[in-house]
Scaffold this motif. Structure first.
Motif, PDB file in Angstrom:
ATOM      1  N   VAL A 298      18.535  28.170  42.700  1.00 18.40           N
ATOM      2  CA  VAL A 298      19.574  27.473  41.937  1.00 18.40           C
ATOM      3  C   VAL A 298      19.390  25.976  42.147  1.00 18.40           C
ATOM      4  N   LYS A 299      19.363  25.241  41.038  1.00 20.83           N
ATOM      5  CA  LYS A 299      19.172  23.796  41.105  1.00 20.83           C
ATOM      6  C   LYS A 299      20.354  23.070  40.458  1.00 20.83           C
ATOM      7  N   PRO A 300      20.848  22.030  41.113  1.00 18.34           N
ATOM      8  CA  PRO A 300      21.963  21.270  40.543  1.00 18.34           C
ATOM      9  C   PRO A 300      21.517  20.496  39.307  1.00 18.34           C
ATOM     10  N   LEU A 301      22.473  20.225  38.429  1.00 20.48           N
ATOM     11  CA  LEU A 301      22.198  19.458  37.215  1.00 20.48           C
ATOM     12  C   LEU A 301      23.216  18.311  37.139  1.00 20.48           C
ATOM     13  N   ILE A 302      22.715  17.097  37.245  1.00 22.43           N
ATOM     14  CA  ILE A 302      23.580  15.911  37.248  1.00 22.43           C
ATOM     15  C   ILE A 302      23.279  15.061  36.025  1.00 22.43           C
ATOM     16  N   ASP A 303      24.328  14.643  35.338  1.00 20.35           N
ATOM     17  CA  ASP A 303      24.186  13.761  34.190  1.00 20.35           C
ATOM     18  C   ASP A 303      24.235  12.296  34.617  1.00 20.35           C
ATOM     19  N   ARG A 304      25.334  11.887  35.255  1.00 18.68           N
ATOM     20  CA  ARG A 304      25.507  10.497  35.679  1.00 18.68           C
ATOM     21  C   ARG A 304      26.185  10.439  37.040  1.00 18.68           C
ATOM     22  N   VAL A 305      25.954   9.316  37.720  1.00 17.01           N
ATOM     23  CA  VAL A 305      26.600   9.060  39.007  1.00 17.01           C
ATOM     24  C   VAL A 305      27.366   7.738  38.903  1.00 17.01           C
ATOM     25  N   TYR A 306      28.637   7.766  39.313  1.00 15.92           N
ATOM     26  CA  TYR A 306      29.477   6.575  39.311  1.00 15.92           C
ATOM     27  C   TYR A 306      29.952   6.297  40.734  1.00 15.92           C
ATOM     28  N   PRO A 307      30.101   5.031  41.105  1.00 13.57           N
ATOM     29  CA  PRO A 307      30.723   4.728  42.403  1.00 13.57           C
ATOM     30  C   PRO A 307      32.216   5.033  42.337  1.00 13.57           C
ATOM     31  N   LEU A 308      32.834   5.241  43.488  1.00 13.00           N
ATOM     32  CA  LEU A 308      34.264   5.567  43.546  1.00 13.00           C
ATOM     33  C   LEU A 308      35.095   4.523  42.803  1.00 13.00           C
ATOM     34  N   GLU A 309      34.690   3.264  42.869  1.00 11.29           N
ATOM     35  CA  GLU A 309      35.450   2.189  42.227  1.00 11.29           C
ATOM     36  C   GLU A 309      35.493   2.346  40.704  1.00 11.29           C
ATOM     37  N   GLN A 310      34.570   3.129  40.138  1.00 12.24           N
ATOM     38  CA  GLN A 310      34.532   3.345  38.687  1.00 12.24           C
ATOM     39  C   GLN A 310      34.997   4.757  38.318  1.00 12.24           C
ATOM     40  N   ILE A 311      35.909   5.311  39.110  1.00 10.08           N
ATOM     41  CA  ILE A 311      36.370   6.679  38.889  1.00 10.08           C
ATOM     42  C   ILE A 311      37.008   6.851  37.508  1.00 10.08           C
ATOM     43  N   ALA A 323      28.583  15.534  28.715  1.00  5.84           N
ATOM     44  CA  ALA A 323      27.794  15.522  29.947  1.00  5.84           C
ATOM     45  C   ALA A 323      26.906  16.754  30.051  1.00  5.84           C
ATOM     46  N   ARG A 324      25.692  16.555  30.499  1.00  3.45           N
ATOM     47  CA  ARG A 324      24.756  17.651  30.748  1.00  3.45           C
ATOM     48  C   ARG A 324      24.818  17.962  32.240  1.00  3.45           C
ATOM     49  N   GLY A 325      25.502  19.022  32.585  1.00  2.00           N
ATOM     50  CA  GLY A 325      25.743  19.289  33.998  1.00  2.00           C
ATOM     51  C   GLY A 325      26.963  18.520  34.461  1.00  2.00           C
TER      52      GLY A 325
END
Length: 332
Positions: A298-311, A323-325
């Motif tokens: 099983v492999k994770p699928l991540i679309d984007r990463v944001y810092p906590l400040e940009q929640i 979002a893809r994943g």
């Protein structure tokens, strides 16, 4: 510590990153230094106030139902973990708080993180993987050789459900998605991909043993056409937000509950099974899933990463449904 909290219900702009009191570590808790969390549709519903007829939160409230991080303190009765362990969890709705620098969680809901993946990747998995597992194996009772149809195959739950179904011997795994996601969904293991911009899944698919409904509404009814007699329709969309908007928080929950009951009864009359599901906060099961991640099944699928400040921006993007994943929140 810093935490993303809501002081009132509403749009993404109500999320405020501010100083908050660090949680207390109870006797059976582990205190986790949060490295990453992620955004789930249930977060939108809680933030928007659509769940307040089910659970009334004492505002201000820290959201977040996924975490990957490091144990920095253990309670006096904790046996499975020690300071320094890298762990993951998806806590209960009543005790969230993963959009923060620290979170305390009962050790029964915690598992050791797979070593081969990063905290960002690990944080994308707990809630969606537990949800997919419940749909396929808890309610669906998937057996090798059966046929599975997954709606929204490029989504958070769908992308993991496809991988789990293939790993555990499903003979056919069909999935729906848009044109831009066809190759991605095929790479996850889908053997039949329905591009919903070109064809209707309920017109081209038949006799499936399990359907994972990730869309709700009219799609529940359409999914019955795909399902064989004796099959199982596992829905992860309860319809509470729609009912709440129309009838208010309390009556809306009642209306949604009646609709869910009627949905299940209609399925029985057709010789099929149907239910709305929620994931269980189960550390032991999450550990089994982490083992599958560790061996590459099983492999994770991540679309984007944001810092906590940009929640707030992370919520805005995730709410588009494109979002893809998963959308991940980087805390450290």
């Amino acid at each position: 510590m810093l935490a993303a909290r809501i002081h009132t219900y509403g749009p993404p702009s109500v999320l405020q990153v501010e100083n908050a009191t660090e949680p207390t570590c109870g006797a059976r808790d582990v205190l986790i230094e949060v490295h990453a969390s992620s955004v789930n549709p249930v977060d939108f519903k809680i933030r928007g106030g659509y769940q307040r007829g089910v659970i009334r939160y004492n505002l201000p409230w820290t959201l977040g139902l996924d975490v990957s991080g490091v144990v920095v303190e253990v309670g006096s009765k904790v046996k499975r973990f020690r300071v320094g362990d890298e762990v993951v969890s998806s806590p209960t709705h009543r005790r969230q708080g993963c959009y923060a620098e620290y979170v305390a969680i009962d050790e029964a809901m915690v598992a050791k993180k797979a070593a081969r993946i990063s905290h960002q990747e690990a944080a994308s998995l707990p809630l969606v993987a537990l949800t997919a597992w419940e749909a396929l194996f808890g309610f669906g009772r998937l057996q090798p050789g059966q046929k599975v149809f997954v709606q929204a195959g490029a989504g958070g739950v769908g992308s993991i459900a496809i991988q789990l179904a293939r790993h555990f011997g499903a003979a056919e795994v069909a999935a729906s998605c848009s044109t831009r996601n066809v190759e991605l969904v095929e790479s996850l293991g889908a053997t039949r991909v329905v591009d919903y911009t070109k064809e209707e899944y309920d017109e081209v698919l038949r006799d499936y043993d399990i359907v994972l409904d990730a869309l709700g509404g009219e799609h529940k009814e359409r999914a019955f056409k795909v399902l064989k007699r004796g099959g199982a329709l596992a829905s992860i969309v309860a319809g509470i937000p729609t009912a709440t908007e129309k009838y208010g928080p309390n009556l809306g929950v009642l209306v949604a509950g009646v609709q869910m009951l009627g949905f299940s009864l209609r399925a029985r009359l057709k010789g099929k099974r149907a239910a709305n599901l929620m994931r269980k906060s189960d550390g032991e099961l999450l550990g089994r899933i982490m083992n599958l991640v560790e061996d590459g099944s099983v492999k994770p699928l991540i679309d984007r990463v944001y810092p906590l400040e940009q929640i707030a921006e992370a919520h805005r993007y995730a709410e588009t449904g494109r979002a893809r994943g998963k959308v991940v929140i980087q805390v450290r």
